[in-house]
Write a protein that holds these residues in place. Structure first.
Motif, PDB file in Angstrom:
ATOM      1  N   ILE A  12       0.615  -0.982  -0.409  1.00 40.18           N
ATOM      2  CA  ILE A  12      -0.296   0.045  -0.349  1.00 40.18           C
ATOM      3  C   ILE A  12       0.490   1.806   0.096  1.00 40.18           C
ATOM      4  CG2 ILE A  12      -0.405   0.839   2.321  1.00 40.18           C
ATOM      5  CD1 ILE A  12      -3.373   0.604   1.677  1.00 40.18           C
ATOM      6  N   CYS A  13       0.199   2.658  -0.368  1.00 41.65           N
ATOM      7  CA  CYS A  13       1.278   3.803  -0.716  1.00 41.65           C
ATOM      8  C   CYS A  13       1.389   4.074   1.135  1.00 41.65           C
ATOM      9  CB  CYS A  13       0.392   4.493  -1.360  1.00 41.65           C
ATOM     10  SG  CYS A  13       1.062   6.239  -2.025  1.00 41.65           S
ATOM     11  N   GLN A  14       2.164   4.629   1.313  1.00 38.94           N
ATOM     12  CA  GLN A  14       2.676   5.530   2.351  1.00 38.94           C
ATOM     13  C   GLN A  14       2.755   7.153   1.442  1.00 38.94           C
ATOM     14  OE1 GLN A  14       3.174   3.967   5.026  1.00 38.94           O
ATOM     15  NE2 GLN A  14       2.646   1.851   4.003  1.00 38.94           N
ATOM     16  N   PRO A  15       2.309   7.963   3.060  1.00 38.88           N
ATOM     17  CA  PRO A  15       2.860   9.480   2.671  1.00 38.88           C
ATOM     18  C   PRO A  15       4.054   9.958   2.347  1.00 38.88           C
ATOM     19  CG  PRO A  15       1.021   8.784   4.837  1.00 38.88           C
ATOM     20  CD  PRO A  15       2.348   7.850   4.647  1.00 38.88           C
ATOM     21  N   GLU A  16       5.450   9.261   2.814  1.00 42.60           N
ATOM     22  CA  GLU A  16       6.162   9.835   1.909  1.00 42.60           C
ATOM     23  C   GLU A  16       6.548   9.314   0.516  1.00 42.60           C
ATOM     24  OE1 GLU A  16       5.970   8.550   6.798  1.00 42.60           O
ATOM     25  OE2 GLU A  16       5.143   7.408   5.192  1.00 42.60           O
ATOM     26  N   ASP A  17       5.868   8.299   0.411  1.00 40.89           N
ATOM     27  CA  ASP A  17       5.697   7.665  -1.144  1.00 40.89           C
ATOM     28  C   ASP A  17       5.209   8.689  -2.375  1.00 40.89           C
ATOM     29  OD1 ASP A  17       6.783   5.273  -0.307  1.00 40.89           O
ATOM     30  OD2 ASP A  17       4.884   4.666  -0.546  1.00 40.89           O
ATOM     31  N   VAL A  18       4.124   9.564  -1.289  1.00 42.64           N
ATOM     32  CA  VAL A  18       3.614  10.618  -2.454  1.00 42.64           C
ATOM     33  C   VAL A  18       4.673  12.025  -1.862  1.00 42.64           C
ATOM     34  CG1 VAL A  18       1.676  12.223  -2.595  1.00 42.64           C
ATOM     35  CG2 VAL A  18       1.228   9.905  -1.673  1.00 42.64           C
ATOM     36  N   ALA A  19       5.196  12.049   0.023  1.00 38.41           N
ATOM     37  CA  ALA A  19       5.587  13.678  -0.307  1.00 38.41           C
ATOM     38  C   ALA A  19       7.090  13.558  -1.107  1.00 38.41           C
ATOM     39  CB  ALA A  19       6.624  13.215   0.475  1.00 38.41           C
TER      40      ALA A  19
END
Length: 245
Positions: free
Chosen positions: A213-220
Motif C-alpha cells: 500500500i502507498c505510504q505518505p512518504e511515497d507521495v511526498a
C-alpha cells in the motif's frame, strides 16, 4: 540529485496530518521554509511543530479554513508577511466519504467538491500574485480520477475536476514559467490499515504491481520532485503514485 529546494518558500495546505504532514517534513528536511495551513486540529499541529523543531526547518503554522475565501485570504496574508513571494504551493486539502450514488445527497456532493476542488481554486487564486517567476504549484489529487470507484462518484468527479483545473491553469501561468501539476496517489496508509478492514487492504495490495500500500512518504517524494529543479520542464502533468494498479 539535488532538487534545489534549500531556502525555497513553500505553502502547504492541510499540512499537519497524513500526506500533508509527510510533505511538510520532507520540505523541512530539504532546507525549505514552510507555511503550513491547517483547519482545526491543534493537537496535530503541536505534534508537527515538535517534529519540525527536531528537523530544524523554518516554519509557521497558520490555522485557516480554506473552504472559504476569507480562509484563503488569511493564508495569502501570512505568505505576504512572512515571505513576500512564494516558490512552491502544495494544495493538499481533501476529504472522502464513500457513498452509493443512490444515497448521495446534494450536501455530501457539495462537501466533497468544496474540499477537493474549490479549496484549490480559492488558495491558488488568493496567492496568484505572490507566486514568484518559476514557481511550482502541486495539486494533490487521486488516481481514482483515472479509474473511477464504486460509491465514489462525488470523490472521483472532484479529483477529475482537479486535473482539468491543473491542465488549464498551467497554460495561463506558463508565461511566468510557473508550473502546475498533479500528484495522484492510490490508497494511502495515513493510519494503520488506512482505516479499512484487513481483507480490503489485502485486496487492494493484490491489485498493486509493487505489492504494498502507498505510504505518505511515497507521495511526498513525488511532490518534492515536481516542486524541484529537475522537473523544470514538466507542467500540466498527472504523476500517478499508485504502485502500478
Amino acid at each position: 540529485m539535488d532538487q534545489g529546494l534549500a531556502n525555497k518558500r513553500v505553502l502547504v495546505t492541510g499540512g499537519t496530518k497524513g500526506i500533508g504532514r509527510a510533505v511538510t517534513l520532507a520540505f523541512a528536511r530539504a532546507g525549505a521554509a514552510t507555511i503550513v495551513g491547517y483547519r482545526a486540529d491543534e493537537d496535530a499541529a503541536k505534534r508537527l511543530a515538535a517534529e519540525l523543531d527536531e528537523a530544524g526547518g523554518r516554519y509557521t503554522l497558520v490555522r485557516s479554513d480554506v473552504t472559504s475565501a476569507e480562509g484563503a485570504a488569511t493564508l495569502a496574508k501570512a505568505v505576504a508577511g512572512e515571505f513576500g513571494q512564494l516558490d512552491v504551493l502544495v494544495n493538499n486539502v481533501g476529504v472522502d466519504g464513500p457513498t452509493p450514488f443512490g444515497e448521495l445527497g446534494f450536501g455530501e456532493w457539495q462537501r466533497v467538491l468544496d474540499h477537493n476542488v474549490t479549496t484549490t481554486y480559492l488558495v491558488t487564486h488568493a496567492v496568484r500574485e505572490l507566486l514568484a517567476n518559476g514557481a511550482s504549484v502541486v495539486n494533490v489529487g487521486s488516481s481514482v480520477a483515472l479509474r473511477g470507484r464504486a460509491a465514489g462518484v462525488h470523490y472521483g468527479a472532484s479529483k477529475a475536476a482537479l486535473i482539468g483545473l491543473t491542465r488549464s491553469l498551467c497554460k495561463e501561468l506558463g508565461e511566468r514559467q510557473v508550473r502546475v501539476n498533479v500528484v495522484a496517489p492510490g490508497l494511502t496508509e495515513t493510519e494503520p490499515g488506512a482505516g479499512l478492514p484487513p481483507q480490503a487492504v489485502e485486496r487492494i495490495v493484490g491489485m498493486t504491481a509493487l505489492g504494498r500500500i502507498c505510504q505518505p512518504e511515497d507521495v511526498a517524494g513525488a511532490v518534492l520532485f515536481l516542486a524541484g529543479d529537475t522537473s523544470r520542464y514538466v507542467s500540466g502533468a498527472v504523476l500517478n503514485v499508485d504502485g502500478g494498479v
